[in-house]
Write a protein that holds these residues in place. Sequence first.
Motif, PDB file in Angstrom:
ATOM      1  N   HIS A  88       8.356 -14.074   6.363  1.00  0.00           N
ATOM      2  CA  HIS A  88       7.143 -14.244   7.153  1.00  0.00           C
ATOM      3  C   HIS A  88       6.423 -15.374   6.297  1.00  0.00           C
ATOM      4  O   HIS A  88       5.369 -15.166   5.761  1.00  0.00           O
ATOM      5  CB  HIS A  88       6.216 -12.973   7.022  1.00  0.00           C
ATOM      6  CG  HIS A  88       6.680 -11.922   7.506  1.00  0.00           C
ATOM      7  ND1 HIS A  88       7.691 -11.133   6.787  1.00  0.00           N
ATOM      8  CD2 HIS A  88       6.970 -11.245   8.529  1.00  0.00           C
ATOM      9  CE1 HIS A  88       8.113  -9.971   7.415  1.00  0.00           C
ATOM     10  NE2 HIS A  88       7.722  -9.866   8.761  1.00  0.00           N
ATOM     11  N   GLU A 140       5.689 -14.772  12.425  1.00  0.00           N
ATOM     12  CA  GLU A 140       7.140 -14.653  12.586  1.00  0.00           C
ATOM     13  C   GLU A 140       7.389 -14.403  14.194  1.00  0.00           C
ATOM     14  O   GLU A 140       6.402 -14.425  14.803  1.00  0.00           O
ATOM     15  CB  GLU A 140       7.766 -13.325  12.009  1.00  0.00           C
ATOM     16  CG  GLU A 140       6.984 -11.887  12.447  1.00  0.00           C
ATOM     17  CD  GLU A 140       7.103 -10.805  11.994  1.00  0.00           C
ATOM     18  OE1 GLU A 140       8.378 -10.488  11.661  1.00  0.00           O
ATOM     19  OE2 GLU A 140       6.381  -9.892  11.799  1.00  0.00           O
ATOM     20  N   HIS A 188       6.929  -4.191  15.665  1.00  0.00           N
ATOM     21  CA  HIS A 188       7.309  -3.635  14.242  1.00  0.00           C
ATOM     22  C   HIS A 188       6.142  -3.615  13.338  1.00  0.00           C
ATOM     23  O   HIS A 188       5.145  -4.503  13.502  1.00  0.00           O
ATOM     24  CB  HIS A 188       8.695  -3.999  13.718  1.00  0.00           C
ATOM     25  CG  HIS A 188       8.450  -5.425  13.173  1.00  0.00           C
ATOM     26  ND1 HIS A 188       8.849  -6.421  13.936  1.00  0.00           N
ATOM     27  CD2 HIS A 188       8.019  -5.904  12.045  1.00  0.00           C
ATOM     28  CE1 HIS A 188       8.645  -7.639  13.357  1.00  0.00           C
ATOM     29  NE2 HIS A 188       8.333  -7.174  12.067  1.00  0.00           N
ATOM     30  N   HIS A 214       4.648  -3.198   8.998  1.00  0.00           N
ATOM     31  CA  HIS A 214       5.236  -3.792   7.561  1.00  0.00           C
ATOM     32  C   HIS A 214       4.594  -2.783   6.462  1.00  0.00           C
ATOM     33  O   HIS A 214       3.689  -2.418   6.658  1.00  0.00           O
ATOM     34  CB  HIS A 214       4.822  -5.091   7.347  1.00  0.00           C
ATOM     35  CG  HIS A 214       5.221  -6.003   8.373  1.00  0.00           C
ATOM     36  ND1 HIS A 214       4.558  -6.353   9.318  1.00  0.00           N
ATOM     37  CD2 HIS A 214       6.441  -6.828   8.408  1.00  0.00           C
ATOM     38  CE1 HIS A 214       5.037  -7.311  10.226  1.00  0.00           C
ATOM     39  NE2 HIS A 214       6.189  -7.755   9.518  1.00  0.00           N
ATOM     40  N   GLU A 262      10.349  -4.299   6.922  1.00  0.00           N
ATOM     41  CA  GLU A 262       9.612  -3.799   8.188  1.00  0.00           C
ATOM     42  C   GLU A 262      10.013  -2.583   8.928  1.00  0.00           C
ATOM     43  O   GLU A 262      11.483  -1.841   8.218  1.00  0.00           O
ATOM     44  CB  GLU A 262      10.551  -4.973   9.084  1.00  0.00           C
ATOM     45  CG  GLU A 262      10.153  -6.316   8.702  1.00  0.00           C
ATOM     46  CD  GLU A 262      10.555  -7.460   9.736  1.00  0.00           C
ATOM     47  OE1 GLU A 262      11.622  -7.432  10.072  1.00  0.00           O
ATOM     48  OE2 GLU A 262      10.101  -8.265   9.618  1.00  0.00           O
TER      49      GLU A 262
END
Lengths: 150, 150
Positions: free
Chosen positions: B42, B90, B99, B101, B112
């Motif tokens: 990221h 990202e 998703h 984190h 993730e």
Amino acid sequence: MDLVKREQSALEGLEALCHAKGLRITGQRRVIVQILMDADDHPDADELHSMVRKVDRSISIATVYRTLQVLEQMNIVAKRDFGDGRARYEISVGQRDHHHHMIDIESGEVIEFYNQELEDLKMRIADELGFDLVDHHLELFGTRLASAGD
Amino acid sequence: MDLVKREQSALEGLEALCHAKGLRITGQRRVIVQILMDADDHPDADELHSMVRKVDRSISIATVYRTLQVLEQMNIVAKRDFGDGRARYEISVGQRDHHHHMIDIESGEVIEFYNQELEDLKMRIADELGFDLVDHHLELFGTRLASAGD
DNA sequence: GTGATATTGATAATCATTATCAATTGATAT
DNA sequence: ATATCAATTGATAATGATTATCAATATCAC
Ligand SMILES: [Mn+2]
Ligand SMILES: [Mn+2]
Ligand SMILES: [Zn+2]
Ligand SMILES: [Zn+2]
């Protein structure tokens, strides 16, 4: 009275925790905490500064920032990020007051909510990932439903 | 090959969406998307800029910021906030890749995860509050459990 | 190719937050 | 109460990420 009890415990908590950490109770800190306790929204540092200056003109923005930082470390204040560029603050006495926010992206309105199922789930997820959960951020963004009540 | 297919669809998506919005496909945009597709972490704007400059020295940081902004509006890139002061980015092709984190506050490591139960619950909460959910932010912060695997 | 216009690189500006530092104040011991 | 000394404060400069500006350049439909 519930409200009075909460305010008392917040101020007591402040003084107790200050002593415990060798911090001093100053007039500025008292004013800032009081204003924040009386607020029912999520002011940013500048908004808070404006309100604080109505009580004491001499309190500087630097002191507001510094005090918020101290209060955050004491878990008396929660720092929030609603996606605009600045941090917002609210009193967060003890664990009781944990909650999250639903932000209306059209009006900017902020609705608070708490959901135990969510808290359990997020804990379970952390555990399954092999982590001890220390903190978490959750904000929902949406628009009002055009339903019957409209 | 799965990887190739994803990359192709990302680039195709880029060109298609650019045309649809009257945006032009430039060398700079191609490089930035490519670098971001190849990244498995990221990066922030500066890190991305460094990587981009290895391919084309002349690309400026301003263009990196502008391109990320454009890509975010196209839902090709997701902008993240992990609590340090800068935004991280990202690739996020389509809905498939949604998703969240889990951030290790000791090492900075980012894990993730995706949890359908969580997605359902957060939708249900929004609905109960009378909102149409448009977006949501969720990050977990914690420390590694000192368990058997350690 | 040509031309309208989107994009770029360089750089200045913005804006929230932090750092600096001399002056002041609060807590503690005397 | 007074002295002491570290914590705190106000004023202001600095920081750092991101955005705005603008003349030069590149893209793309024709
Ligand atoms: Mn709140
Ligand atoms: Mn990710
Ligand atoms: Zn929670
Ligand atoms: Zn989600």
